[in-house]
Write a protein that holds these residues in place. Structure first.
Motif, PDB file in Angstrom:
ATOM      1  N   HIS A  15      -0.970  -5.270   3.777  1.00 32.81           N
ATOM      2  CA  HIS A  15      -1.814  -5.106   2.562  1.00 32.81           C
ATOM      3  C   HIS A  15      -1.709  -3.689   1.861  1.00 32.81           C
ATOM      4  O   HIS A  15      -1.551  -3.559   0.724  1.00 32.81           O
ATOM      5  CB  HIS A  15      -3.391  -5.219   2.942  1.00 32.81           C
ATOM      6  CG  HIS A  15      -4.421  -4.977   2.020  1.00 32.81           C
ATOM      7  ND1 HIS A  15      -4.625  -3.864   1.703  1.00 32.81           N
ATOM      8  CD2 HIS A  15      -4.864  -6.064   1.361  1.00 32.81           C
ATOM      9  CE1 HIS A  15      -5.508  -3.860   0.584  1.00 32.81           C
ATOM     10  NE2 HIS A  15      -5.629  -5.288   0.278  1.00 32.81           N
ATOM     11  N   ASN A  16      -1.316  -2.779   2.598  1.00 33.92           N
ATOM     12  CA  ASN A  16      -1.284  -1.423   2.209  1.00 33.92           C
ATOM     13  C   ASN A  16       0.098  -1.521   1.288  1.00 33.92           C
ATOM     14  O   ASN A  16      -0.084  -0.669   0.059  1.00 33.92           O
ATOM     15  CB  ASN A  16      -1.307  -0.277   3.071  1.00 33.92           C
ATOM     16  CG  ASN A  16      -1.273   0.916   2.376  1.00 33.92           C
ATOM     17  OD1 ASN A  16      -2.248   1.356   1.530  1.00 33.92           O
ATOM     18  ND2 ASN A  16      -0.558   1.914   2.748  1.00 33.92           N
ATOM     19  N   HIS A  19      -0.753  -3.531  -2.114  1.00 38.02           N
ATOM     20  CA  HIS A  19      -1.581  -2.468  -2.853  1.00 38.02           C
ATOM     21  C   HIS A  19      -0.697  -1.206  -3.471  1.00 38.02           C
ATOM     22  O   HIS A  19      -1.038  -1.041  -4.774  1.00 38.02           O
ATOM     23  CB  HIS A  19      -2.581  -2.182  -2.038  1.00 38.02           C
ATOM     24  CG  HIS A  19      -3.675  -1.033  -2.776  1.00 38.02           C
ATOM     25  ND1 HIS A  19      -4.187   0.169  -2.413  1.00 38.02           N
ATOM     26  CD2 HIS A  19      -4.559  -1.398  -3.815  1.00 38.02           C
ATOM     27  CE1 HIS A  19      -4.972   0.646  -3.215  1.00 38.02           C
ATOM     28  NE2 HIS A  19      -5.112  -0.255  -4.222  1.00 38.02           N
ATOM     29  N   THR A  20       0.025  -0.678  -2.729  1.00 40.38           N
ATOM     30  CA  THR A  20       1.106   0.251  -3.269  1.00 40.38           C
ATOM     31  C   THR A  20       1.830  -0.319  -4.355  1.00 40.38           C
ATOM     32  O   THR A  20       2.104   0.129  -5.550  1.00 40.38           O
ATOM     33  CB  THR A  20       1.993   0.966  -2.148  1.00 40.38           C
ATOM     34  OG1 THR A  20       0.948   1.506  -1.554  1.00 40.38           O
ATOM     35  CG2 THR A  20       2.659   2.035  -2.716  1.00 40.38           C
ATOM     36  N   ASN A  50       4.065   5.927   2.273  1.00 40.91           N
ATOM     37  CA  ASN A  50       4.227   4.577   2.119  1.00 40.91           C
ATOM     38  C   ASN A  50       4.807   4.308   0.682  1.00 40.91           C
ATOM     39  O   ASN A  50       5.946   3.693   0.399  1.00 40.91           O
ATOM     40  CB  ASN A  50       3.146   3.595   2.511  1.00 40.91           C
ATOM     41  CG  ASN A  50       3.524   2.105   2.316  1.00 40.91           C
ATOM     42  OD1 ASN A  50       4.799   1.773   2.576  1.00 40.91           O
ATOM     43  ND2 ASN A  50       2.835   1.280   1.533  1.00 40.91           N
TER      44      ASN A  50
END
Length: 170
Positions: A15-16, A19-20, A50
């Motif tokens: 998910h991260n 999102h990024t 990330n």
């Protein structure tokens, strides 16, 4: 690394990461800038690294500078050294006499930032600037956003948890 919860096993995507990537796509759409042409990036408060990892894939020859507190700088170095195939691309500044290396990811602990003069094509801070105390936000203002040609900024509104979150917003 760290076995994050994957939202897509075929692409091994967390998910991260989605999102990024969303932040980067919205920036590209809004500004019409090809991210692969950006040569110098400064990121304030890069989390575990990330965004730097993603940018290393988008533009492997870019000079990417992460600025964070000492603990996070060590975490960024560990993460990026673990996930990037070319570990010589990551450089953790440990003293004021070290140079920023062109075409590498350089991690500068906040306590050593005063020894460097930065100029960048893109300044990035997704949430970190508004989570920073006023004294840290003033560093960014005093450095004139590191003379950035472009700024990608995500922040939260002022709240009880983040009373200074809007200080840096003109």
């Amino acid at each position: 690394m760290g076995k994050p919860h994957l939202i897509n096993r075929d692409y091994r995507t967390s998910h991260n990461t989605v999102h990024t990537l969303y932040h980067l796509i919205r920036f590209k759409q809004a500004c019409g800038i090809d991210l692969s042409t950006i040569k110098h990036i400064v990121e304030w408060g890069g989390g575990y690294g990330n965004m730097a990892r993603i940018f290393a894939k988008i533009n492997p020859s870019s000079t990417y500078i992460l600025i964070d507190n000492s603990f996070m700088a060590c975490l960024q170095w560990l993460y990026l050294s673990s996930v990037l195939k070319d570990t010589s691309r990551i450089h953790l500044i440990t003293g004021p006499d070290e140079e920023i290396k062109t075409g590498k990811i350089t991690i500068i602990p906040l306590g050593l930032l005063s020894y460097y003069t930065l100029k960048t094509d893109l300044f990035i801070s997704t949430w970190a600037i508004s989570e920073s105390p006023v004294i840290a936000q003033k560093i960014v203002i005093d450095h004139q956003w590191f003379n950035a040609l472009h700024i990608l900024l995500a922040y939260q509104k002022k709240s009880k948890d983040f009373p200074d979150s809007e200080y840096v917003i003109p």
